[in-house]
Design a protein around this motif. Structure first.
Motif, mmCIF file in Angstrom:
data_model
loop_
_atom_site.group_PDB
_atom_site.id
_atom_site.type_symbol
_atom_site.label_atom_id
_atom_site.label_comp_id
_atom_site.label_asym_id
_atom_site.label_seq_id
_atom_site.Cartn_x
_atom_site.Cartn_y
_atom_site.Cartn_z
ATOM 1 N N ALA A 1 0.833 -1.206 0.000
ATOM 2 C CA ALA A 1 0.000 0.000 0.000
ATOM 3 C C ALA A 1 0.870 1.259 0.000
ATOM 4 C CB ALA A 1 -0.926 0.001 1.217
ATOM 5 N N ILE A 2 1.937 1.239 0.797
ATOM 6 C CA ILE A 2 2.840 2.387 0.839
ATOM 7 C C ILE A 2 3.594 2.521 -0.479
ATOM 8 C CG2 ILE A 2 4.881 3.365 1.972
ATOM 9 C CD1 ILE A 2 3.887 2.093 4.575
ATOM 10 N N SER A 3 4.014 1.394 -1.063
ATOM 11 C CA SER A 3 4.729 1.425 -2.337
ATOM 12 C C SER A 3 3.886 2.068 -3.432
ATOM 13 C CB SER A 3 5.137 0.015 -2.762
ATOM 14 O OG SER A 3 6.082 -0.535 -1.866
ATOM 15 N N VAL A 4 2.631 1.672 -3.527
ATOM 16 C CA VAL A 4 1.734 2.244 -4.532
ATOM 17 C C VAL A 4 1.581 3.747 -4.300
ATOM 18 C CG1 VAL A 4 -0.657 2.273 -5.352
ATOM 19 C CG2 VAL A 4 0.497 0.093 -4.964
ATOM 20 N N SER A 5 1.452 4.142 -3.048
ATOM 21 C CA SER A 5 1.316 5.562 -2.723
ATOM 22 C C SER A 5 2.567 6.333 -3.117
ATOM 23 C CB SER A 5 1.043 5.740 -1.230
ATOM 24 O OG SER A 5 -0.146 5.082 -0.850
ATOM 25 N N LEU A 6 3.742 5.787 -2.784
ATOM 26 C CA LEU A 6 4.994 6.479 -3.085
ATOM 27 C C LEU A 6 5.211 6.637 -4.586
ATOM 28 C CD1 LEU A 6 7.424 4.885 -0.475
ATOM 29 C CD2 LEU A 6 6.516 7.215 -0.471
ATOM 30 N N ILE B 1 4.959 5.216 14.332
ATOM 31 C CA ILE B 1 4.698 4.307 13.214
ATOM 32 C C ILE B 1 5.908 3.402 12.994
ATOM 33 C CG2 ILE B 1 4.280 4.120 10.732
ATOM 34 C CD1 ILE B 1 2.797 6.747 10.852
ATOM 35 N N THR B 2 5.655 2.107 12.856
ATOM 36 C CA THR B 2 6.704 1.161 12.499
ATOM 37 C C THR B 2 6.461 0.708 11.064
ATOM 38 O OG1 THR B 2 6.916 0.381 14.778
ATOM 39 C CG2 THR B 2 7.792 -1.049 13.049
ATOM 40 N N LEU B 3 7.377 1.034 10.180
ATOM 41 C CA LEU B 3 7.219 0.681 8.772
ATOM 42 C C LEU B 3 7.902 -0.645 8.465
ATOM 43 C CD1 LEU B 3 7.962 4.122 7.049
ATOM 44 C CD2 LEU B 3 5.731 3.085 7.475
ATOM 45 N N PRO B 4 7.328 -1.435 7.546
ATOM 46 C CA PRO B 4 8.030 -2.639 7.097
ATOM 47 C C PRO B 4 9.290 -2.238 6.332
ATOM 48 C CG PRO B 4 6.065 -2.251 5.772
ATOM 49 C CD PRO B 4 6.016 -1.267 6.892
ATOM 50 N N VAL B 5 10.256 -3.135 6.286
ATOM 51 C CA VAL B 5 11.563 -2.777 5.715
ATOM 52 C C VAL B 5 11.647 -2.981 4.209
ATOM 53 C CG1 VAL B 5 12.777 -3.246 7.866
ATOM 54 C CG2 VAL B 5 12.474 -5.086 6.194
ATOM 55 N N ASN B 6 10.683 -3.652 3.611
ATOM 56 C CA ASN B 6 10.802 -4.030 2.199
ATOM 57 C C ASN B 6 9.937 -3.158 1.293
ATOM 58 O OD1 ASN B 6 8.467 -5.074 3.294
ATOM 59 N ND2 ASN B 6 8.459 -6.900 1.991
ATOM 60 N N ILE B 7 9.938 -1.863 1.521
ATOM 61 C CA ILE B 7 9.151 -0.953 0.701
ATOM 62 C C ILE B 7 9.937 -0.605 -0.562
ATOM 63 C CG2 ILE B 7 8.071 1.330 0.606
ATOM 64 C CD1 ILE B 7 7.683 1.108 3.644
ATOM 65 N N THR B 8 9.252 -0.615 -1.702
ATOM 66 C CA THR B 8 9.888 -0.289 -2.979
ATOM 67 C C THR B 8 9.072 0.773 -3.708
ATOM 68 O OG1 THR B 8 8.665 -2.001 -4.188
ATOM 69 C CG2 THR B 8 10.778 -2.650 -3.210
ATOM 70 N N ALA B 9 9.664 1.340 -4.752
ATOM 71 C CA ALA B 9 8.948 2.201 -5.697
ATOM 72 C C ALA B 9 9.559 1.961 -7.061
ATOM 73 C CB ALA B 9 9.061 3.669 -5.308
ATOM 74 N N PHE B 10 8.720 1.642 -8.035
ATOM 75 C CA PHE B 10 9.178 1.302 -9.379
ATOM 76 C C PHE B 10 10.198 0.162 -9.349
ATOM 77 C CE2 PHE B 10 8.539 6.003 -9.246
ATOM 78 C CZ PHE B 10 7.323 6.040 -9.900
ATOM 79 N N GLY B 11 10.033 -0.754 -8.397
ATOM 80 C CA GLY B 11 10.925 -1.891 -8.288
ATOM 81 C C GLY B 11 12.242 -1.600 -7.591
ATOM 82 N N GLN B 12 12.416 -0.349 -7.153
ATOM 83 C CA GLN B 12 13.649 0.035 -6.476
ATOM 84 C C GLN B 12 13.415 0.061 -4.966
ATOM 85 O OE1 GLN B 12 16.506 0.668 -8.271
ATOM 86 N NE2 GLN B 12 15.299 0.098 -10.072
ATOM 87 N N PRO B 13 14.347 -0.487 -4.163
ATOM 88 C CA PRO B 13 14.179 -0.420 -2.703
ATOM 89 C C PRO B 13 14.246 1.014 -2.202
ATOM 90 C CG PRO B 13 16.360 -1.253 -3.273
ATOM 91 C CD PRO B 13 15.591 -1.174 -4.560
ATOM 92 N N ILE B 14 13.430 1.316 -1.213
ATOM 93 C CA ILE B 14 13.381 2.651 -0.633
ATOM 94 C C ILE B 14 14.141 2.659 0.699
ATOM 95 C CG2 ILE B 14 11.862 4.433 0.319
ATOM 96 C CD1 ILE B 14 11.648 4.151 -2.685
ATOM 97 N N THR B 15 14.956 3.668 0.890
ATOM 98 C CA THR B 15 15.680 3.834 2.146
ATOM 99 C C THR B 15 14.735 4.373 3.208
ATOM 100 O OG1 THR B 15 17.742 4.297 0.973
ATOM 101 C CG2 THR B 15 17.631 4.973 3.279
ATOM 102 N N ILE B 16 14.741 3.746 4.373
ATOM 103 C CA ILE B 16 13.892 4.200 5.483
ATOM 104 C C ILE B 16 14.780 4.843 6.541
ATOM 105 C CG2 ILE B 16 12.293 3.485 7.296
ATOM 106 C CD1 ILE B 16 11.437 1.184 5.489
ATOM 107 N N LYS B 17 14.417 6.056 6.939
ATOM 108 C CA LYS B 17 15.177 6.807 7.935
ATOM 109 C C LYS B 17 14.280 7.114 9.131
ATOM 110 C CE LYS B 17 18.943 7.770 5.335
ATOM 111 N NZ LYS B 17 20.344 7.503 5.725
ATOM 112 N N THR B 18 14.877 7.287 10.284
ATOM 113 C CA THR B 18 14.150 7.773 11.460
ATOM 114 C C THR B 18 14.300 9.291 11.537
ATOM 115 O OG1 THR B 18 16.055 7.632 12.952
ATOM 116 C CG2 THR B 18 14.715 5.627 12.675
ATOM 117 N N ARG B 19 13.484 9.913 12.379
ATOM 118 C CA ARG B 19 13.625 11.363 12.593
ATOM 119 C C ARG B 19 15.014 11.687 13.133
ATOM 120 N NH1 ARG B 19 9.044 14.875 13.185
ATOM 121 N NH2 ARG B 19 10.187 15.984 14.800
#
Length: 198
Positions: free
Chosen positions: A19-24, A48-66
């Motif tokens: 769901a997050i990937s589609v949104s991004l 919020i705890t995000l899953p680690v395997n989020i992608t966009a256009f097949g590319q992995p997305i880097t997840i950062k904390t505040r």
């Protein structure tokens, strides 16, 4: 189900990441040859705890904390402020402070795939300044950081408008800090002094 509920099942984590990937992909618009040119790291609200395997256009997305963002003085990222998930529906609220936009995606699942049913998007330059100001209050600008570059872009834009000249290309701007305290922090302090806390 709130995204910050813990623990979440593997199925929930997968549904959340999709769901997050589609949104991004809609935030980033479209990929270009060689990969997306506008893919940014994503940062989640503290609860919020995000899953680690989020992608966009097949590319992995880097997840950062505040804390990561503050430490690295990042300026260009997508902030995920709220996510809700049920078996057939989801919503993703986000902010892209670098361009002053924020909004909420409403998604539904059909045949196992998430699709966007609604996208409410707004723009607020003052909201972006408030966001950066709150994030970087008490942080001194560091040369070479994204926030130093953003400050020089902002400074050049004001000077260009006053002089009625073209803006300087980003790669020609200095990356040294024009001062110690980010102008967004000064604006944020003014908001607080006037009782305009969000």
């Amino acid at each position: 189900m709130p995204a910050h509920a813990a623990p979440i099942t593997a199925a929930d984590a997968y549904g959340l990441s999709r769901a997050i990937s589609v949104s991004l992909e809609n935030v980033f618009n479209k990929p270009v040859a060689g990969g997306p040119s506008t893919v940014r790291p994503i940062v989640s609200a503290p609860d919020i705890t995000l899953p680690v395997n989020i992608t966009a256009f097949g590319q992995p997305i880097t997840i950062k904390t505040r804390d990561d963002v503050r430490s690295e003085q990042l300026a260009w990222f997508v902030y995920i402020s709220k996510v809700t998930l049920s078996p057939e529906q989801a919503s993703v609220a986000y902010q892209t402070p670098y361009n002053g936009k924020y909004g909420t995606f409403t998604l539904s699942k059909t045949d196992g795939n998430w699709s966007i049913q609604d996208h409410q998007q707004m723009h607020s330059s003052s909201g972006a300044r408030f966001f950066y100001g709150e994030l970087y209050e008490g942080v001194a600008c560091r040369d070479g950081s994204e926030m130093a570059t953003r400050w020089n872009m902002y400074k050049d834009a004001l000077e260009a408008a006053m002089a009625r000249r073209a803006r300087t290309p980003e790669d020609a701007l200095p990356s040294t800090c024009p001062g110690k305290e980010f102008p967004d922090v000064a604006a944020y302090k003014q908001y607080k002094a006037m009782g305009l806390n969000k």
